[in-house]
Design an enzyme around this catalytic site. Structure first.
Site, PDB file in Angstrom:
ATOM      1  N   GLU A  17       1.826  -1.999   0.809  1.00  0.00           N
ATOM      2  CA  GLU A  17       3.172  -1.618   0.402  1.00  0.00           C
ATOM      3  C   GLU A  17       3.571  -2.123  -0.977  1.00  0.00           C
ATOM      4  O   GLU A  17       4.252  -1.417  -1.717  1.00  0.00           O
ATOM      5  CB  GLU A  17       4.196  -2.110   1.434  1.00  0.00           C
ATOM      6  CG  GLU A  17       4.113  -1.412   2.769  1.00  0.00           C
ATOM      7  CD  GLU A  17       4.374   0.085   2.677  1.00  0.00           C
ATOM      8  OE1 GLU A  17       4.971   0.533   1.680  1.00  0.00           O
ATOM      9  OE2 GLU A  17       3.966   0.799   3.603  1.00  0.00           O
ATOM     10  N   SER A  18       3.187  -3.336  -1.319  1.00  0.00           N
ATOM     11  CA  SER A  18       3.669  -3.885  -2.596  1.00  0.00           C
ATOM     12  C   SER A  18       2.636  -4.742  -3.317  1.00  0.00           C
ATOM     13  O   SER A  18       3.005  -5.519  -4.199  1.00  0.00           O
ATOM     14  CB  SER A  18       4.932  -4.731  -2.369  1.00  0.00           C
ATOM     15  OG  SER A  18       4.623  -5.928  -1.676  1.00  0.00           O
TER      16      SER A  18
END
Length: 431
Positions: free
Chosen positions: A157-158
């Site tokens: 996700e990040s």
């Protein structure tokens, strides 16, 4: 993820560059498609909107804010909070451009996995596991979700917090709600974002994330945040935005736990299928125990029988020419975060690598020319004309389309692997 949003890819509740899916942490950027991507590929520079058009939209946007203010206050938002949150907020045509140009671009699953479980991502993930081991072990103990899976979602996700997004969430969601294409969804997200600000968890301008509303280390959309976010470090705030990932990681574990995560059960196991395997059995609806699959000649890629983790189905994300997986209930749990098969396999495989597991052994049909978005819609239209049941022509290769492809393949005597290839489209055109 934003639990439903896949940032530029993929959400259970997260989805940053995909179609938002309610009930997930963020909008899901990817549809349930075994072979398509989660994140949109690089696109040519968008032509700027004419200044006159932008000015007109900006004027109407300010009128929309005045109208929306009344609806927000009726939903319990304090007027002072609303005014503070919308101070300086402007119509952002770049957000609309991104929303309009998602579906044309796809990435093959092998390309997605090359990125999701790249050597660098594995190395950085193992470093993150060491750095936050105590925190992740405490989270695992409380929520019963394996720490490697939580770390893998964080990584996908990040990039372990390195790419949390720098878009003003209020401005992005307001622009999308005003636009109207998915106005109800984004207005609900905007109300939720205002409730988060009103709760004191974050200041308006510190609420940053992706263009589609996914926020923080693990990319929650606002409604998922309200439902699942946790104050794990006990400071009185559910802080998923700051450099400290503790609350975000706990929130992700909470989300997975609520959807039925079974600790110790794998998401899936790479398997080798025997010669002559009936590909019609590779269907999410067909569930067998590992021993029952074993009786049909299915073995783990290691060559050993698959342990009895529970009933499972066989998934062929790239058709008969690629890797095969025996998938369990935890696959469906990760799927709540983001519905794209590529995303689930990416998270699952990365978690395996973080735990010391091997790379995927099977080869992929690299060099294969994928169907474009328009070709996928043409394929669906041709399937419908031939009498195969489909709900709609939308260019999304979900379970219904896969089943229709498989039925067509069986009708013409080719391997029914459900794979939407160029060869399949040619076959549809000839028949």
């Amino acid at each position: 993820m934003a639990l439903g949003l896949i940032a530029g890819t993929v959400a259970g509740p997260v989805l940053a560059t995909g179609t938002p899916v309610d009930g997930a942490t963020r909008p899901v950027v990817r549809p349930t498609v075994p072979l398509t991507q989660i994140r949109p590929a690089a696109r040519p520079q968008e032509a700027p909107m004419p200044q006159i058009q932008v000015a007109a939209s900006s004027a109407r946007f300010q009128q929309w804010i005045k109208s929306f203010r009344g609806r927000a206050l009726a939903r319990g938002i304090n007027g002072n909070i609303f005014d503070r949150a919308f101070r300086g907020v402007k119509y952002d045509p770049a957000i609309i451009a991104k929303d309009r140009h998602q579906s044309e671009f796809t990435k093959q699953i092998w390309d997605y996995l090359d990125s999701a479980a790249s050597p660098v991502r594995v190395k950085n993930g193992q470093a993150a596991l060491r750095k936050y081991r105590r925190t992740l072990e405490q989270i695992e103990a409380r929520y019963g979700v394996d720490k490697e899976v939580v770390a893998a979602i964080w990584g996908v996700e990040s990039a372990y917090g390195a790419q949390r997004g720098d878009v003003d969430i209020i401005q992005a969601l307001a622009t999308l709600a005003f636009d109207g294409r998915r106005g109800k969804f984004f207005e609900a997200q905007l109300i939720a974002a205002l409730k988060i600000i009103q709760s004191g968890d974050v200041r308006p301008r510190a609420m940053k994330g992706s263009w589609a509303g996914a926020m923080g280390h693990t990319q929650f959309i606002p409604t998922s945040y309200l439902a699942y976010a946790q104050d794990f470090n006990g400071d009185g705030k559910r802080d998923i935005w700051s450099n400290d990932p503790t609350d975000a990681l706990a929130s992700t574990a909470s989300y997975l736990a609520k959807f039925g995560w079974q600790k110790g059960q794998p998401w899936g196991v790479e398997v080798f299928l025997p010669k002559g395997f009936n590909f019609g059995l590779a269907n999410r609806k067909i569930l067998k125990t590992p021993s029952e699959w074993g009786a049909l000649g299915v073995r783990a890629a290691s060559g050993k029988p698959v342990p009895n983790y529970g009933r499972a189905s066989i998934l062929l994300p790239a058709g008969s020419a690629g890797a095969a997986f025996m998938i369990f209930n935890n696959f469906a749990v990760i799927e709540k975060y983001n519905k794209a098969d590529a995303y689930v396999i990416g998270v699952g495989h990365l978690s395996d690598r973080l735990a010391g597991g091997p790379p995927i052994k099977a080869s992929w049909p690299r060099g294969y020319a994928p169907l474009s978005f328009r070709q996928k819609k043409e394929m669906q239209r041709r399937l419908i004309r031939k009498g195969f049941e489909l709900e709609k022509v939308d260019g999304i290769i979900g379970p219904n389309t896969i089943n229709a492809i498989r039925a067509f393949q069986q009708s013409v005597g080719v391997t029914p692997d459900g794979y939407p290839s160029q060869d399949l489209l040619k076959l549809l055109k000839r028949r």
